[in-house]
Design a protein around this motif. Structure first.
Motif, PDB file in Angstrom:
ATOM      1  N   LEU A   1      29.506 -33.265  -6.064  1.00 53.30           N
ATOM      2  CA  LEU A   1      29.833 -33.932  -7.324  1.00 53.30           C
ATOM      3  C   LEU A   1      28.535 -34.391  -7.973  1.00 53.30           C
ATOM      4  CD1 LEU A   1      32.186 -34.990  -9.134  1.00 53.30           C
ATOM      5  CD2 LEU A   1      31.898 -37.185  -7.975  1.00 53.30           C
ATOM      6  N   MET A   2      28.339 -34.011  -9.242  1.00 49.49           N
ATOM      7  CA  MET A   2      27.148 -34.403  -9.980  1.00 49.49           C
ATOM      8  C   MET A   2      27.547 -35.196 -11.211  1.00 49.49           C
ATOM      9  SD  MET A   2      24.690 -31.028  -9.653  1.00 49.49           S
ATOM     10  CE  MET A   2      23.186 -32.043  -9.694  1.00 49.49           C
ATOM     11  N   ARG A   3      26.598 -35.971 -11.725  1.00 50.07           N
ATOM     12  CA  ARG A   3      26.843 -36.787 -12.907  1.00 50.07           C
ATOM     13  C   ARG A   3      25.613 -36.771 -13.803  1.00 50.07           C
ATOM     14  NH1 ARG A   3      26.411 -43.185 -11.908  1.00 50.07           N
ATOM     15  NH2 ARG A   3      25.246 -43.040 -13.854  1.00 50.07           N
ATOM     16  N   VAL A   4      25.848 -36.967 -15.084  1.00 49.64           N
ATOM     17  CA  VAL A   4      24.750 -37.152 -16.038  1.00 49.64           C
ATOM     18  C   VAL A   4      25.281 -38.001 -17.186  1.00 49.64           C
ATOM     19  CG1 VAL A   4      25.263 -34.947 -17.195  1.00 49.64           C
ATOM     20  CG2 VAL A   4      23.028 -36.018 -17.487  1.00 49.64           C
ATOM     21  N   GLU A   5      24.506 -38.984 -17.573  1.00 48.56           N
ATOM     22  CA  GLU A   5      24.896 -39.846 -18.684  1.00 48.56           C
ATOM     23  C   GLU A   5      24.755 -39.075 -19.990  1.00 48.56           C
ATOM     24  OE1 GLU A   5      23.139 -43.731 -18.730  1.00 48.56           O
ATOM     25  OE2 GLU A   5      23.077 -43.822 -16.531  1.00 48.56           O
ATOM     26  N   LEU A   6      25.766 -39.173 -20.842  1.00 50.67           N
ATOM     27  CA  LEU A   6      25.714 -38.458 -22.112  1.00 50.67           C
ATOM     28  C   LEU A   6      24.683 -39.070 -23.054  1.00 50.67           C
ATOM     29  CD1 LEU A   6      29.490 -37.708 -22.469  1.00 50.67           C
ATOM     30  CD2 LEU A   6      27.666 -36.058 -22.103  1.00 50.67           C
ATOM     31  N   ALA A   7      24.314 -40.335 -22.841  1.00 55.54           N
ATOM     32  CA  ALA A   7      23.216 -40.920 -23.608  1.00 55.54           C
ATOM     33  C   ALA A   7      21.896 -40.219 -23.274  1.00 55.54           C
ATOM     34  CB  ALA A   7      23.105 -42.415 -23.326  1.00 55.54           C
ATOM     35  N   HIS A   8      21.739 -39.780 -22.029  1.00 54.40           N
ATOM     36  CA  HIS A   8      20.548 -39.028 -21.653  1.00 54.40           C
ATOM     37  C   HIS A   8      20.513 -37.694 -22.386  1.00 54.40           C
ATOM     38  CE1 HIS A   8      17.547 -36.946 -19.239  1.00 54.40           C
ATOM     39  NE2 HIS A   8      18.431 -35.989 -19.048  1.00 54.40           N
ATOM     40  N   ILE A   9      21.657 -37.003 -22.432  1.00 53.06           N
ATOM     41  CA  ILE A   9      21.705 -35.736 -23.154  1.00 53.06           C
ATOM     42  C   ILE A   9      21.410 -35.963 -24.630  1.00 53.06           C
ATOM     43  CG2 ILE A   9      23.220 -33.851 -23.883  1.00 53.06           C
ATOM     44  CD1 ILE A   9      24.550 -33.955 -21.179  1.00 53.06           C
ATOM     45  N   GLN A  10      21.962 -37.016 -25.199  1.00 49.19           N
ATOM     46  CA  GLN A  10      21.710 -37.324 -26.605  1.00 49.19           C
ATOM     47  C   GLN A  10      20.223 -37.533 -26.867  1.00 49.19           C
ATOM     48  OE1 GLN A  10      23.252 -41.117 -28.118  1.00 49.19           O
ATOM     49  NE2 GLN A  10      23.910 -40.047 -29.950  1.00 49.19           N
ATOM     50  N   GLU A  11      19.556 -38.247 -25.994  1.00 48.69           N
ATOM     51  CA  GLU A  11      18.128 -38.495 -26.169  1.00 48.69           C
ATOM     52  C   GLU A  11      17.325 -37.206 -26.047  1.00 48.69           C
ATOM     53  OE1 GLU A  11      14.506 -39.970 -26.859  1.00 48.69           O
ATOM     54  OE2 GLU A  11      16.428 -40.944 -27.240  1.00 48.69           O
ATOM     55  N   GLN A  12      17.693 -36.336 -25.098  1.00 47.04           N
ATOM     56  CA  GLN A  12      16.975 -35.070 -24.941  1.00 47.04           C
ATOM     57  C   GLN A  12      17.190 -34.160 -26.142  1.00 47.04           C
ATOM     58  OE1 GLN A  12      14.765 -34.697 -22.345  1.00 47.04           O
ATOM     59  NE2 GLN A  12      15.419 -36.834 -22.182  1.00 47.04           N
ATOM     60  N   VAL A  13      18.389 -34.181 -26.713  1.00 47.64           N
ATOM     61  CA  VAL A  13      18.642 -33.396 -27.917  1.00 47.64           C
ATOM     62  C   VAL A  13      17.780 -33.907 -29.064  1.00 47.64           C
ATOM     63  CG1 VAL A  13      20.365 -32.890 -29.695  1.00 47.64           C
ATOM     64  CG2 VAL A  13      20.962 -32.665 -27.275  1.00 47.64           C
ATOM     65  N   ARG A  14      17.692 -35.207 -29.215  1.00 50.43           N
ATOM     66  CA  ARG A  14      16.864 -35.770 -30.290  1.00 50.43           C
ATOM     67  C   ARG A  14      15.396 -35.398 -30.124  1.00 50.43           C
ATOM     68  NH1 ARG A  14      19.475 -41.884 -30.398  1.00 50.43           N
ATOM     69  NH2 ARG A  14      21.325 -41.366 -31.653  1.00 50.43           N
ATOM     70  N   ARG A  15      14.952 -35.341 -28.877  1.00 49.48           N
ATOM     71  CA  ARG A  15      13.536 -35.079 -28.606  1.00 49.48           C
ATOM     72  C   ARG A  15      13.203 -33.591 -28.601  1.00 49.48           C
ATOM     73  NH1 ARG A  15      10.197 -34.641 -23.929  1.00 49.48           N
ATOM     74  NH2 ARG A  15      12.033 -34.571 -22.578  1.00 49.48           N
ATOM     75  N   LEU A  16      14.137 -32.747 -28.112  1.00 53.17           N
ATOM     76  CA  LEU A  16      13.809 -31.353 -27.855  1.00 53.17           C
ATOM     77  C   LEU A  16      14.702 -30.347 -28.568  1.00 53.17           C
ATOM     78  CD1 LEU A  16      13.422 -31.711 -23.979  1.00 53.17           C
ATOM     79  CD2 LEU A  16      11.547 -31.564 -25.628  1.00 53.17           C
TER      80      LEU A  16
END
Length: 238
Positions: free
Chosen positions: A189-204
């Motif tokens: 089971l893996m997890r990732v915060e969607l706020a992290h994805i949002q920040e990576q999208v904004r940056r990259l």
């Protein structure tokens, strides 16, 4: 869930950002990404899942009718389905991960997370295409976070695929060492915060010139400026 693969690759990137974006544009025009809106679209996705999982030695039972709480995204090359990824938002019926990791999922709910899961990923072909995966995962993030207000995504993956999700999305392992009877294979089971994805999208996001040095999916996803149009399209298809 298993990382997909496809036979197409983006071209080797030129040196300048302008040339890189010009190289990406024909690929964007060739492939389309949307949400399955018909019974025929659902069954086509199920057929792709069944074929790809069987090729990887996994068991999956295709479902004849759509699940009401499952949003299925599709990638197409013309009229041909080449990739699919589904999103399930937590609700009265729970999540598929409750079946294998009930205590861990319950603990996340107790912590106050609004959960969703990314599941049923399959892409045609044998050679990986980060660009196809990037677009599918970007749309899944928009649906889960920007439309359904989830803030944590969980994924059940084969242990050998965990490093892929760690590199490509920044996911981390929550629990391991379980057998998933649905696919008759080991699962973590893996997890990732969607706020992290949002920040990576904004940056990259939308910066494919970084794809050779940034070892994640985000440079090959959509640019932040494209998201309002994508969200509007996803909302229209709910």
């Amino acid at each position: 869930m298993t990382e997909g693969a496809t036979t197409w690759r983006l071209p080797s990137w030129p040196q300048t950002a302008m040339d890189v974006r010009a190289a990406l544009q024909p690929w964007r025009q060739r492939f389309s990404f949307d949400r399955a809106r018909s019974l025929a679209g659902w069954r086509t996705s199920q057929a792709l899942l069944g074929r790809r999982y069987t090729q990887r030695g996994l068991r999956i039972v295709p479902q004849a009718t759509p699940e009401p709480d499952l949003a299925t995204l599709q990638a197409r090359d013309g009229r041909r389905l080449v990739g699919t990824l589904s999103v399930r938002v937590d609700g009265p019926n729970g999540l598929a991960a409750d079946g294998v990791f009930p205590d861990e999922v319950a603990a996340l709910r107790t912590q106050g997370w609004r959960l969703c899961e990314f599941t049923r990923l399959a892409v045609e072909g044998e050679q990986p295409s980060k660009a196809v995966l990037a677009s599918l995962f970007h749309l899944a993030y928009l649906y889960a976070h920007r439309i359904k207000s989830a803030d944590l995504v969980i994924m059940e993956v084969h242990p050998r695929h965990a490093p892929f999700y760690r590199r490509m999305l920044g996911a981390e392992v929550v629990a391991s060492g379980r057998d998933n009877p649905t696919v008759q294979a080991p699962s973590v089971l893996m997890r990732v915060e969607l706020a992290h994805i949002q920040e990576q999208v904004r940056r990259l996001g939308g910066r494919p010139e970084l794809a050779d040095t940034e070892r994640s999916l985000f440079p090959l996803g959509y640019a932040p400026s494209e998201e309002p149009m994508l969200i509007e399209r996803l909302r229209a298809e709910i």
